[in-house]
Scaffold this active site. Structure first.
Site, PDB file in Angstrom:
ATOM      1  N   GLY A 138      -2.387  16.322   2.469  1.00  0.00           N
ATOM      2  CA  GLY A 138      -2.085  15.944   3.848  1.00  0.00           C
ATOM      3  C   GLY A 138      -1.666  14.500   3.961  1.00  0.00           C
TER       4      GLY A 138
ATOM      5  N   HIS B 108      -4.770  -2.066   0.910  1.00  0.00           N
ATOM      6  CA  HIS B 108      -3.926  -3.197   0.518  1.00  0.00           C
ATOM      7  C   HIS B 108      -2.442  -2.827   0.492  1.00  0.00           C
ATOM      8  CE1 HIS B 108      -3.509  -2.663  -4.160  1.00  0.00           C
ATOM      9  NE2 HIS B 108      -3.428  -1.508  -3.545  1.00  0.00           N
TER      10      HIS B 108
END
Length: 344
Positions: free
Chosen positions: A234, A254
């Site tokens: 997903g 990040h």
């Protein structure tokens, strides 16, 4: 007239390169590493030292050029070179072999790939305009490019799995994971971290969640964790599996801007109940500007994506905007730290 015995032979007391000189040669060093990685030179040295001529004969390479590259990398600690002009592997160079635990061969190919090189060329423009160099070079965001480039996506996934393989056990050993319940690894790639968690805690169950094309090549199907995992594909910007007692986000935030991180964390918060813990596993930069190895990784993020490395205070702000409270930051013996947050 000077004789050969009069000529200087010891460079260490003749010339010491300045920090600027060393930085200017950086692209040459990485290109040399790529050359030996592409041609599997470390694998060819697994049984012991050999000459450049022997290595070149085995691999169809130009011996004089290969010798010069190996001499450079020997100077930087990846190979040894003796008085007979034979080359061997150092402990650091062993990581370039493909047949050793924790091999960094795939990482070397990834970080020296054309994608990274083209993006790095755009850093001067990024400093001027704030644009993302990869997107300027390829006219598409990094992850969108990977989605339609199977070869480069495979290179990226394999390189990331190789990097994770060196740190997963260190991370798992740095946190008191629950003895039972369900752990959901969001954006967990091929499942290396989740496998390490389930291998440590024998009553835990796990859910690996990532892009369908990534999780289809997972590493969870082993006897050690059999029957205690499931895989879901997903988009973590939209929703993540509910019902977890602990959620993991390793090396995810990040990659993304603050606003995109809030969307990801918001999807996790929607799936979690109050009190559910979230572990964000990422580098944590010092607030005071002290040197940190993740500063270099931060430039890679600037080159490729909209994300960046962050301080603990910046992570805390993301959590508070997304319905989480930061509890503590735990160091690990590897580059990333563990930020433990709790759904409020």
């Amino acid at each position: 007239m000077a004789t050969s015995s009069d000529l200087p032979t010891g460079p260490t007391d003749q010339f010491t390169p300045s920090p600027l000189n060393q930085l200017l040669y950086g692209h040459i060093h990485s290109a040399a590493v790529r050359a030996v990685a592409e041609h599997h030179i470390a694998d060819r040295l697994a049984d012991g030292p050999r000459t450049a001529e022997q290595l070149a004969a085995d691999s169809g390479l130009h011996a004089p050029s290969l010798r010069r590259v190996l001499r450079l990398l020997a100077m930087h600690g990846l190979f040894t070179q003796d008085e007979k002009d034979t080359f061997g592997l150092t402990d650091a160079g062993q990581a370039l072999r493909t047949d050793v635990p924790g091999s960094q061969h795939a990482v070397a190919l990834l970080f020296t790939d054309e994608m990274f090189r083209r993006a790095a060329v755009g850093i001067p423009d990024a400093v001027r305009t704030g644009t993302t160099p990869f997107e300027a070079a390829y006219q598409v965001p990094f992850f969108d490019h990977l989605a339609v480039s199977p070869g480069e996506r495979e290179l990226f996934d394999t390189g990331m799995a190789s990097m994770s393989g060196r740190t997963d056990d260190l991370i798992v050993g740095s946190y008191p994971f629950p003895a039972e319940g369900t752990v959901v690894d969001v954006g967990g790639g091929r499942g290396g971290l989740l496998h390490a968690v389930l291998r440590r805690e024998r009553a835990l169950h796990g859910v690996l969640f990532d892009r369908p094309d990534t999780v289809s090549d997972h590493v969870l199907d082993t006897e050690e964790v059999r029957g205690r995992w499931s895989v879901r594909g997903g988009d973590f910007f939209s929703s993540v599996p509910s019902g977890g007692d602990l959620y993991l986000l390793k090396r995810i935030l990040h990659d993304w801007s603050d606003e995109e991180c809030v969307r990801i964390l918001g999807a996790v918060r929607e799936a979690a109940t109050p009190g559910t813990r979230l572990l964000v596993i990422d580098s944590v930069l010092p607030d005071n500007g002290d040197p940190h190895p993740a500063v270099e990784l931060d430039i890679v993020m600037m080159m490729l994506v909209t994300g960046r490395e962050r301080t603990a205070r910046e992570f805390e702000d993301l959590f508070s905007r997304s319905g989480f409270r930061l509890n503590r930051v735990l160091p690990t013996p590897s580059l990333p730290s563990i930020l433990e947050a709790e759904a409020v």
